[in-house]
Design a protein around this motif. Structure first.
Motif: not given
Lengths: 415, 272
Positions: B47-54, B229-236
């Motif tokens: 997986d290439l998994f992202g964990l995001i949040g404020p 966000m752009r980085f995560v959305m494109n990568l994960c």
């Protein structure tokens, strides 16, 4: 930028060749120390100082493993020294006469016993206290050092406050220096292999080290045990060399002077600890023996002392300015530093002449150098710390490659 | 476990997936504050998994409980089927999870190469005595470790600075070195805590390529925290969104991007 490094296995010939040469050099050095006893027979004091400085090299280099390399601020090193001295001394008193072992083999055995006793003590102290960091660890080790000393005072079996006489006296100068060399070799070997890196990593950042799979507790305790076992072995040798030990020989000030050696030499640098141990052990002794040309004890006059104080202050101020604000080529910078030193010397004579004009000062009878030697010692420490807080050697080690790189770098920057 | 429903949804995403890391109701409380509240998600191998949040959502705390810096108050963390909750950080690293740090934590006065060798050292085979006596096994192993570290530096494009002090590197290279050091431990799962922080667009582009390479060429599973966000959305490929320690959304970038709860969490100031 630095070019990419090519990593090659050291060739067998080079690897074993350098080790054999080092071993021969070490044996030759120990033999040299031993045979110095002959020519120095009429200067027993000097010989004694040379021999005992080996113990301080051991103490400083072993403390450097704990303080400098692993970064655990321990100031109770004298305690391990004492544990080794008392264990070995007591065993000799009780058991040597009942055994059929020669003196030197017995002494080597006692070194091992002293090392083992100190290592066990190190383990017992280290396991709970090495969870602490920085100041807190320092206070615990400081307290521990005092506890060991006071325990010895209160046990009559080992002579209490009067001390313990050790019979027979076994003096083995070569063994004292062999231990120092062994201690240096062990620390150097550790840093030469990848096994040394976790120790350095713990010093740099504990959280990151443990995230990289380094068991920080294990590393710290290992450093503590190795360091204290060398101190213990040194203690055993001291006990048999002096043939008399008292708790007073292991006061806090011993820990502090060893710590000072590590810091002044450059924390983490084995070369630094060795050089500083020799310099700081020999300096007060050398000052003690300073004489005028006619053989009288050297007397420092009041104008000389005041002049020197002012000149040193001026030197520190000027040298710091050069260090911090001059960004030229290293050779030019060294030239400037030299100039500052020379100017300070001129200032000294100038100040001295001015103070000599003041009647009361010139009339003062002055002080014998012997009574000033600890003050001079302190002044040297202050000057070094102000001008080079990272210690004389910083993190650097002496090596031929390092020596070569100094010149290569200079050439590159000069062109 | 309570997250069977979620496991089903993941199974529908990827039929052949084998879970490598599962958080099951992981919770951690600091006094009265619940920093991470019943967070559950599953990472599959590769997986290439992202964990995001404020800010303050508890993302780094999740990393800290996975890697053993904190022990979760309750809940399980299964790594390759083994519960690793509460294990010591070094143990977790030895099992095959390694991480980078948000506020870079390199061994500053060691060289770049040495930093990576420390990473590789946990797979050592020779004993301490061998090193203290400078015996050939330890010497040879040192050479091996240095060679491996050098290879890794080449992959991470840091070979030219191998002998520099780590603290002297520019920021972007320090971030890359952190990844190289983590890679050196030979992990199955690598956790990247804000790897792109402070990077310019070109550097971010290069980093994204590197992260993809870590996954594709080195067969690692990647879990990353990122603010961009752009980085995560494109990568994960999959993302979990945390807010105030609670998991508010999960799924593909498209699902997450359009989730009203996520939009509210990020733009929540307007409604307050």
């Amino acid at each position: 930028m630095n070019p990419a490094v090519e990593i090659q296995k050291p060739s067998l010939l080079k690897f074993w060749g350098s080790r054999v040469i080092s071993a021969i050099a070490a044996i030759a050095f120990c033999a040299g120390i031993q045979s110095l006893g002959g020519p120095l027979a009429d200067n027993e004091f000097l010989y004694r100082i040379i021999v005992l400085s080996g113990l301080y090299v051991t103490l400083a280099v072993s403390l450097n493993l704990i303080n400098g390399i692993t970064g655990q601020f321990s100031i109770g090193h004298a305690a391990f020294y004492q544990v080794g001295a008392y264990t070995a001394g007591y065993l000799t008193v009780r058991m040597f006469s009942t055994q059929q072992i020669g003196e030197v083999p017995w002494l080597i055995l006692m070194c091992l016993v002293g090392a083992a006793a100190a290592a066990i003590t190190g383990l017992i102290v280290g396991l709970p206290s090495l969870r602490l960091k920085g100041d807190y660890l320092a206070i615990v080790t400081l307290g521990f050092g005092e506890i060991i000393r006071i325990i010895a005072i209160n046990i009559d079996e080992v002579g209490g406050a009067y001390g313990l006489s050790i019979v027979p006296k076994i003096q083995s100068p070569w063994l004292i220096w062999a231990l120092a060399i062994l201690c240096i070799a062990v620390c150097r070997n550790l840093l030469k292999t990848a096994h040394g890196l976790p120790f350095l990593a713990v010093r740099e950042d504990e959280v990151a080290s443990s995230a990289m799979g380094v068991s920080t507790t294990k590393i710290k305790v290992t450093a503590f045990v190795i360091g204290s076992s060398f101190a213990g072995a040194a203690g055993a040798l001291l006990a048999h060399y002096e043939a008399f030990i008292t708790p007073d020989m292991f006061k806090m000030e011993v820990s502090f002077i060893v710590l000072t050696m590590v810091v002044i030499g450059g924390t983490g640098s084995i070369t630094g600890s060795t050089v500083a141990a020799l310099a700081l052990f020999l300096l007060p002794e050398w000052l003690r023996g300073l004489k005028e040309a006619n053989g009288d004890a050297l007397v420092v006059s009041a104008p000389q002392l005041l002049g020197a104080t002012l000149a040193i202050i001026a030197y520190i101020a000027l040298a710091r300015r050069v260090r911090d604000h001059y960004h030229g080529k290293p050779i030019q910078k060294a030239g400037f530093q030299f100039g500052v030193a020379a100017a300070s010397l001129v200032l000294f004579f100038l100040f001295k002449a001015v103070f000599a004009q003041i009647g009361g000062l010139a009339g003062h009878e002055g002080w014998e150098i012997n009574s000033l030697r600890m003050a001079i010692f302190a002044a040297v420490l202050i000057v070094i710390m102000l001008l080079r807080p990272q210690g004389v050697f910083g993190h650097h080690e002496f090596s031929w490659a390092w020596l070569k790189s100094l010149f290569v770098k200079k050439k590159q920057e000069a062109s | 476990m309570a997250n069977t429903a979620e496991q089903e949804t993941q199974a529908t995403l990827d039929e052949s997936a084998t879970p490598i890391l599962e958080l099951a109701d992981a919770t951690i409380k600091f006094g009265g504050l619940t920093a991470v509240d019943s967070v559950s998600f599953t990472l599959n191998k590769g997986d290439l998994f992202g964990l995001i949040g404020p800010n303050g959502a508890g993302k780094t705390t999740v990393f800290n409980i996975i890697t053993g810096v904190y022990k979760p108050t309750s809940g399980d963390i299964l790594f390759n089927g083994r519960n690793i909750a509460g294990l010591k950080p070094e143990k977790v690293a030895q099992l095959g999870i390694c991480r980078t740090f948000q506020n870079i934590r390199l061994f500053g006065s060691l060289s770049v190469l040495e930093n990576v060798v420390v990473g590789g050292f946990l797979r050592k085979k020779t004993g301490l005595f061998s090193a203290l006596a400078l015996l050939p096994p330890a010497v040879n192993e040192t050479t091996e470790l240095r060679k491996k570290a050098m290879d890794l530096l080449e992959v991470m494009d840091l070979a030219d600075v191998a002998q520099s002090r780590a603290a002297d590197l520019p920021y972007g290279k320090q971030r890359r070195l952190e990844i190289a050091r983590a890679m050196a431990t030979g992990p199955d799962l690598i956790l990247l805590d804000e790897p792109a922080a402070g990077m310019n667009p070109q550097e971010k582009e290069a980093l994204a390529t590197t992260v993809r390479r870590i996954r594709d060429d080195f067969d690692k599973t990647v879990l990353l925290i990122e603010h961009d966000m752009r980085f995560v959305m494109n990568l994960c490929e999959r993302i979990v969104v945390l807010d105030h320690g609670v998991e508010i959304s999960a799924g593909t970038p498209d699902i997450v991007r359009n989730d009203p709860k996520v939009i509210e969490a990020y733009l929540g100031e307007e409604s307050e």
